[in-house]
Design an enzyme around this catalytic site. Structure first.
Site, short mmCIF file in Angstrom:
data_model
loop_
_atom_site.label_atom_id
_atom_site.label_comp_id
_atom_site.label_asym_id
_atom_site.label_seq_id
_atom_site.Cartn_x
_atom_site.Cartn_y
_atom_site.Cartn_z
N HIS A 12 0.95 -1.30 0.08
CA HIS A 12 0.13 0.07 -0.04
C HIS A 12 0.89 1.30 -0.07
O HIS A 12 2.04 1.27 0.37
CB HIS A 12 -0.96 -0.14 1.23
CG HIS A 12 -2.08 -0.84 0.96
ND1 HIS A 12 -3.03 -1.19 2.18
CD2 HIS A 12 -2.35 -1.75 0.30
CE1 HIS A 12 -3.91 -1.90 1.82
NE2 HIS A 12 -3.54 -2.45 0.67
N GLU A 42 1.14 3.69 1.90
CA GLU A 42 1.65 4.24 3.11
C GLU A 42 2.87 3.33 3.62
O GLU A 42 3.88 3.80 3.91
CB GLU A 42 0.56 3.90 4.24
CG GLU A 42 -0.56 5.00 4.25
CD GLU A 42 -1.82 4.13 3.73
OE1 GLU A 42 -2.95 4.33 3.88
OE2 GLU A 42 -1.62 3.51 2.48
N CYS A 54 -5.86 1.51 5.99
CA CYS A 54 -6.62 0.61 6.29
C CYS A 54 -6.31 -0.21 7.68
O CYS A 54 -5.34 0.14 8.19
CB CYS A 54 -6.19 -0.66 5.30
SG CYS A 54 -4.60 -1.31 5.22
N CYS A 84 -2.15 -0.68 7.53
CA CYS A 84 -1.60 0.76 7.32
C CYS A 84 -1.60 1.46 8.60
O CYS A 84 -0.49 2.11 8.92
CB CYS A 84 -1.93 1.29 6.13
SG CYS A 84 -1.32 0.57 4.54
N ALA A 118 -17.63 5.25 -39.05
CA ALA A 118 -17.26 4.29 -40.25
C ALA A 118 -17.73 4.78 -41.53
O ALA A 118 -18.97 5.18 -41.21
CB ALA A 118 -17.10 2.90 -39.80
N SER A 150 -13.03 2.19 -40.97
CA SER A 150 -12.65 3.02 -39.87
C SER A 150 -11.38 3.58 -39.30
O SER A 150 -11.35 4.32 -38.48
CB SER A 150 -13.89 2.54 -38.63
OG SER A 150 -12.83 1.11 -38.29
N ARG A 186 -6.60 3.68 -21.91
CA ARG A 186 -6.84 2.37 -21.35
C ARG A 186 -5.95 2.05 -20.02
O ARG A 186 -6.23 1.04 -19.48
CB ARG A 186 -6.11 1.34 -22.42
CG ARG A 186 -6.99 1.37 -23.64
CD ARG A 186 -6.51 0.62 -24.74
NE ARG A 186 -7.32 0.51 -25.95
CZ ARG A 186 -6.90 0.04 -27.31
NH1 ARG A 186 -5.69 -0.55 -27.26
NH2 ARG A 186 -7.77 0.00 -28.22
#
Length: 363
Positions: free
Chosen positions: A53, A55, A78, A88, A166, A172, A188
């Site tokens: 994590h 931290e 957490c 953490c 297209a 396209s 992405r």
């Protein structure tokens, strides 16, 4: 510490946390900065796969100098132990920090205020709420998965000035230019999964991986296909050693033909004309997905908009026109009144190469 200094350090932590987007699911992408006397002693963000994590990373960098310092964290530390790492909140107590500033409380019932309570019980000053609006946006996928049982959905559309994706013959590539396509790869990379409909998978034979961005955890490629009538020699199937492929289908599909390593078959309820998008998203969330990047096609995009499931829209507009005979970027929405049209709020707009990029959010 002044309010302006606190705000600057939290902004720093938020920027760090965003480095984990798309890389840490099912965990939230958290950032942490350890500061004492105006000097940054440690910086961290959630690592690939969700551990360590933020931290822990920042405290390891700060070392013994963390004693008496302030930790700025974009989500409540957490409070639950894991087979993959310690809580953490316990790490912060052991480090001797004097103060923790967190952007928001963690709604995960395993923590949900217990992290802050554990810090206060150890004599650590806790301030919560600085940068909360930004943190909630950054953690939107994590929050939606816990609260609504679905991931955050970003829809990407690339179209001409007249809204076509297209020509009538299906050509396209490429509507937009190389700068816009490079930006799509970056988008992405910030999502856990890339989603397309079966029609797009058949027509475009896309790869849907992140390319040109270095060594990253590849997003899961997800295809919605009610009957699994997809080509067996597709680029998606040939690349399951590079990125996993999940096929979401309806009852009665020939799933046996697709059973192989790297392919996960997920059966969900089918709605009118295809897969129920809400059921599909719930199935993805159940498997840990928090952020989905949908790249079409038009019917899937329309079904998500109709169902109110698009949280953010990334629209790339090319300076070209195809005409009415071209394929529209959206399928039918079934609207009778303008008042029923989905409405989004413009967040930003700018040129990307020779194309226009705009980002919209659900109101």
């Amino acid at each position: 510490m002044s309010a302006s200094a606190d705000a600057a350090h939290m902004a720093h932590a938020l920027v760090l946390g965003r480095r984990g987007m798309g890389q840490v699911w099912p965990n939230p992408a958290v950032g942490c900065v350890i500061v004492r006397g105006g000097r940054v002693l440690g910086r961290g963000w959630t690592q690939r796969g969700g551990r360590p994590h933020a931290e822990q990373m920042a405290l390891e960098q700060a070392g013994a100098a963390a004693r008496g310092a302030t930790a700025y964290v974009t989500l409540e530390p957490c409070a639950h132990l894991s087979a993959r790492g310690p809580a953490c909140a316990d790490l912060l107590v052991a480090s001797g920090v004097a103060r923790v500033v967190s952007a928001m409380q963690d709604p995960d019932p395993r923590t949900a205020g217990q992290g802050h309570a554990r810090l206060r019980a150890a004599g650590i000053t806790v301030d919560c709420g600085l940068g909360e609006a930004e943190a909630r946006q950054d953690h939107a996928g994590f929050l939606l998965r816990l609260g609504a049982g679905r991931p955050f959905v970003a829809l990407k559309l690339a179209a001409t000035l007249d809204g076509r994706i297209a020509t009538a013959s299906g050509e396209s590539r490429w509507i937009t230019g190389p700068a816009a396509r490079a930006m799509v790869h970056a988008l992405r990379a910030r999502h856990d999964a890339v989603l397309v409909g079966g029609g797009t998978a058949r027509a475009d034979d896309p790869l849907l991986t992140v390319r040109g961005m270095g060594d990253l955890r590849q997003p899961v490629r997800v295809v919605l296909s009610r009957r699994l009538d997809l080509p067996q020699d597709s680029a998606l199937l040939r690349s399951v050693d590079v990125a996993p492929l999940w096929l979401v289908h309806g009852a009665g599909a020939d799933a046996a033909a697709w059973r192989r390593d790297g392919v996960d078959l997920i059966e969900v309820a089918a709605g009118h004309g295809g897969i129920d998008p809400g059921a599909a998203l719930q199935a993805l969330a159940a498997r840990g997905i928090t952020r989905v990047f949908c790249e079409g096609g038009g019917h899937l995009a329309a079904s998500l908009l109709r169902a109110g499931l698009v949280d953010e829209l990334h629209l790339f507009t090319a300076g070209a026109a195809i005409g009415a005979e071209g394929r529209a970027m959206l399928g039918p929405l079934g609207l009778e009144r303008l008042a029923d049209a989905p409405r989004l709020e413009l967040v930003e707009q700018r040129a990307v190469g020779g194309d226009l990029y705009s980002r919209w959010r659900q109101r």
